[in-house]
Design a protein around this motif. Structure first.
Motif, PDB file in Angstrom:
ATOM      1  N   ALA A 149       0.773  -1.252   0.002  1.00  0.00           N
ATOM      2  CA  ALA A 149      -0.037  -0.091   0.091  1.00  0.00           C
ATOM      3  C   ALA A 149       0.774   1.265   0.022  1.00  0.00           C
ATOM      4  CB  ALA A 149      -1.018  -0.085   1.268  1.00  0.00           C
ATOM      5  N   GLU A 150       1.817   1.266   0.921  1.00  0.00           N
ATOM      6  CA  GLU A 150       2.980   2.477   0.854  1.00  0.00           C
ATOM      7  C   GLU A 150       3.630   2.702  -0.320  1.00  0.00           C
ATOM      8  OE1 GLU A 150       6.659   0.888   3.280  1.00  0.00           O
ATOM      9  OE2 GLU A 150       5.052   1.841   4.395  1.00  0.00           O
ATOM     10  N   VAL A 151       3.916   1.847  -1.043  1.00  0.00           N
ATOM     11  CA  VAL A 151       4.598   1.743  -2.403  1.00  0.00           C
ATOM     12  C   VAL A 151       3.709   2.274  -3.545  1.00  0.00           C
ATOM     13  CG1 VAL A 151       5.890   0.681  -4.151  1.00  0.00           C
ATOM     14  CG2 VAL A 151       6.358  -0.106  -1.764  1.00  0.00           C
ATOM     15  N   ASP A 152       2.434   1.805  -3.434  1.00  0.00           N
ATOM     16  CA  ASP A 152       1.452   2.127  -4.533  1.00  0.00           C
ATOM     17  C   ASP A 152       0.915   3.523  -4.186  1.00  0.00           C
ATOM     18  OD1 ASP A 152      -0.538   1.051  -6.419  1.00  0.00           O
ATOM     19  OD2 ASP A 152      -1.946   1.434  -4.805  1.00  0.00           O
ATOM     20  N   GLU A 153       0.827   3.929  -2.904  1.00  0.00           N
ATOM     21  CA  GLU A 153       0.639   5.323  -2.784  1.00  0.00           C
ATOM     22  C   GLU A 153       1.567   6.347  -3.165  1.00  0.00           C
ATOM     23  OE1 GLU A 153      -1.007   6.104   1.222  1.00  0.00           O
ATOM     24  OE2 GLU A 153      -2.496   4.383   0.931  1.00  0.00           O
ATOM     25  N   ALA A 154       2.919   5.905  -3.028  1.00  0.00           N
ATOM     26  CA  ALA A 154       4.089   6.688  -3.311  1.00  0.00           C
ATOM     27  C   ALA A 154       4.043   6.906  -4.903  1.00  0.00           C
ATOM     28  CB  ALA A 154       5.214   6.075  -2.666  1.00  0.00           C
ATOM     29  N   ILE A 155       3.843   5.880  -5.542  1.00  0.00           N
ATOM     30  CA  ILE A 155       3.951   5.978  -7.033  1.00  0.00           C
ATOM     31  C   ILE A 155       2.874   6.751  -7.672  1.00  0.00           C
ATOM     32  CG2 ILE A 155       3.653   4.484  -9.249  1.00  0.00           C
ATOM     33  CD1 ILE A 155       4.957   2.174  -7.707  1.00  0.00           C
ATOM     34  N   ASP A 156       1.702   6.601  -6.955  1.00  0.00           N
ATOM     35  CA  ASP A 156       0.289   7.480  -7.403  1.00  0.00           C
ATOM     36  C   ASP A 156       0.922   9.131  -7.081  1.00  0.00           C
ATOM     37  OD1 ASP A 156      -1.194   5.538  -8.492  1.00  0.00           O
ATOM     38  OD2 ASP A 156      -2.325   5.293  -6.263  1.00  0.00           O
ATOM     39  N   LEU A 157       1.564   9.376  -5.864  1.00  0.00           N
ATOM     40  CA  LEU A 157       1.772  10.868  -5.637  1.00  0.00           C
ATOM     41  C   LEU A 157       3.162  11.394  -6.603  1.00  0.00           C
ATOM     42  CD1 LEU A 157       1.982  10.477  -1.654  1.00  0.00           C
ATOM     43  CD2 LEU A 157       0.461  12.036  -3.102  1.00  0.00           C
ATOM     44  N   LEU A 158       4.024  10.291  -6.752  1.00  0.00           N
ATOM     45  CA  LEU A 158       5.068  10.668  -7.589  1.00  0.00           C
ATOM     46  C   LEU A 158       4.555  11.163  -9.107  1.00  0.00           C
ATOM     47  CD1 LEU A 158       7.842  11.205  -8.260  1.00  0.00           C
ATOM     48  CD2 LEU A 158       8.203   8.547  -8.667  1.00  0.00           C
ATOM     49  N   ALA A 159       3.506  10.207  -9.747  1.00  0.00           N
ATOM     50  CA  ALA A 159       2.986  10.343 -10.832  1.00  0.00           C
ATOM     51  C   ALA A 159       2.121  11.810 -10.982  1.00  0.00           C
ATOM     52  CB  ALA A 159       1.963   9.314 -11.248  1.00  0.00           C
ATOM     53  N   ALA A 160       1.509  11.990  -9.868  1.00  0.00           N
ATOM     54  CA  ALA A 160       0.856  13.309  -9.889  1.00  0.00           C
ATOM     55  C   ALA A 160       1.614  14.220  -9.855  1.00  0.00           C
ATOM     56  CB  ALA A 160      -0.228  13.334  -8.831  1.00  0.00           C
ATOM     57  N   GLN A 161       2.775  14.476  -8.991  1.00  0.00           N
ATOM     58  CA  GLN A 161       3.776  15.375  -8.958  1.00  0.00           C
ATOM     59  C   GLN A 161       4.281  15.745 -10.451  1.00  0.00           C
ATOM     60  OE1 GLN A 161       6.367  14.221  -5.896  1.00  0.00           O
ATOM     61  NE2 GLN A 161       4.964  15.157  -4.325  1.00  0.00           N
ATOM     62  N   LEU A 162       4.828  14.726 -11.061  1.00  0.00           N
ATOM     63  CA  LEU A 162       5.340  14.713 -12.226  1.00  0.00           C
ATOM     64  C   LEU A 162       4.599  14.809 -13.512  1.00  0.00           C
ATOM     65  CD1 LEU A 162       8.066  11.915 -11.890  1.00  0.00           C
ATOM     66  CD2 LEU A 162       8.363  14.003 -11.450  1.00  0.00           C
ATOM     67  N   LYS A 163       3.243  14.819 -13.219  1.00  0.00           N
ATOM     68  CA  LYS A 163       2.176  14.833 -14.287  1.00  0.00           C
ATOM     69  C   LYS A 163       2.357  13.919 -15.419  1.00  0.00           C
ATOM     70  CE  LYS A 163       1.131  19.669 -13.526  1.00  0.00           C
ATOM     71  NZ  LYS A 163       1.928  20.643 -12.908  1.00  0.00           N
TER      72      LYS A 163
END
Length: 88
Positions: free
Chosen positions: A46-60
């Protein structure tokens, strides 16, 4: 919205289906279909999954683009890809 948050929203809507408007339900179902269509099938903590989602949003970038970049860079740094494949 992270995958976990989206799943919780769907679960809440299912638990209170009589209180959810038709329009809200339609939007949630369309989003669910889109997420399922774009799922790569990779199961992560879950924590890796959320980190990837946040990174994707930050990098657009899309989630698959972020995952491809992470894997490509990691393999390049580890010497598993040819020099012509790895962009610095």
């Amino acid at each position: 919205m992270t995958h976990r948050a989206f799943a919780e929203r769907l679960e809440d809507a299912a638990a209170h289906i009589s209180e959810v408007s038709r329009a809200d339900l339609q939007v949630m179902l369309m989003n669910a279909a889109l997420r399922l269509r774009n799922t790569s099938g990779l199961a992560l903590e879950a924590e890796v999954d959320e980190a990837i989602d946040l990174l994707a949003a930050q990098l657009k970038l899309s989630r698959p683009e972020v995952l491809r970049t992470i894997v490509r860079d990691w393999l390049g740094i580890a010497g598993r890809l040819g020099a012509d494949t790895f962009d610095e």
